[in-house]
Enzyme design. Sequence first.
Site, PDB file in Angstrom:
ATOM      1  N   ASP A   4      54.898  72.225  70.405  1.00 33.93           N
ATOM      2  CA  ASP A   4      53.620  71.077  70.613  1.00 33.93           C
ATOM      3  C   ASP A   4      53.361  70.184  72.329  1.00 33.93           C
ATOM      4  O   ASP A   4      53.129  68.907  72.637  1.00 33.93           O
ATOM      5  CB  ASP A   4      53.996  69.472  69.255  1.00 33.93           C
ATOM      6  CG  ASP A   4      52.882  68.610  69.155  1.00 33.93           C
ATOM      7  OD1 ASP A   4      51.709  69.609  69.283  1.00 33.93           O
ATOM      8  OD2 ASP A   4      52.441  68.354  69.333  1.00 33.93           O
ATOM      9  N   LYS A   6      51.414  69.667  75.067  1.00 33.55           N
ATOM     10  CA  LYS A   6      50.628  68.477  75.333  1.00 33.55           C
ATOM     11  C   LYS A   6      50.217  67.312  75.969  1.00 33.55           C
ATOM     12  O   LYS A   6      51.449  67.117  76.531  1.00 33.55           O
ATOM     13  CB  LYS A   6      49.638  68.235  74.127  1.00 33.55           C
ATOM     14  CG  LYS A   6      50.509  66.917  73.319  1.00 33.55           C
ATOM     15  CD  LYS A   6      49.630  66.936  71.647  1.00 33.55           C
ATOM     16  CE  LYS A   6      50.885  66.042  71.199  1.00 33.55           C
ATOM     17  NZ  LYS A   6      50.310  65.712  70.496  1.00 33.55           N
TER      18      LYS A   6
END
Length: 190
Positions: A4, A6
């Site tokens: 994840d 980001k």
Amino acid sequence: VHRDLKPANIMRLRDGTVKICDFGIARLGADMGFTSRLTGTGIAMGTPHYMSPEQIGGGDIDHRSDLYSLGCVLYELATGAPPFDLDDSWAVLVGHRDTVPSPPRALRSELPDYFDRLVVDLLAKVPDQRPRDASDLRRRITTGRTLGGGPHVPPPIPADPTDGLGHTVPLPEPGATPAWARAVTGGPRP
């Protein structure tokens, strides 16, 4: 494998050090069996604007998935928007899975050529077409910055090139530029 990566999970400290945080859905290599594909409930996890094609398709996930996500982050830093900046989450996911994004220089022509190539390589749909690992990525950045991003002169082709792991890489056909040289010189692409 973070799964994840980001902008919200990348922090720059006051001393300039960059840290990755929020390992909530990360998995260690030893734990990457069934969970390398999906969660126990069968739902792919991640943030749509930064998910790799293999995450979206439920394929095997390894460190190259994080490299794809980093490519999305770099794309956004350079252009002001992620590669597939669409209002519909499904369209974003389909874009990552099926569509080649516009190169960053198509939106910001002043970006260095090496950076454009690097981001495009990170966003390759097939993991084997991305940089091998973070060390390979670092080498490409260092080489690109050294060359300055201006006119590129291909480096001489060594008599016995290796892939950095000690494996000999076959020499290209006469007149062709090998893939490893294209990555750092901006030479013709296949």
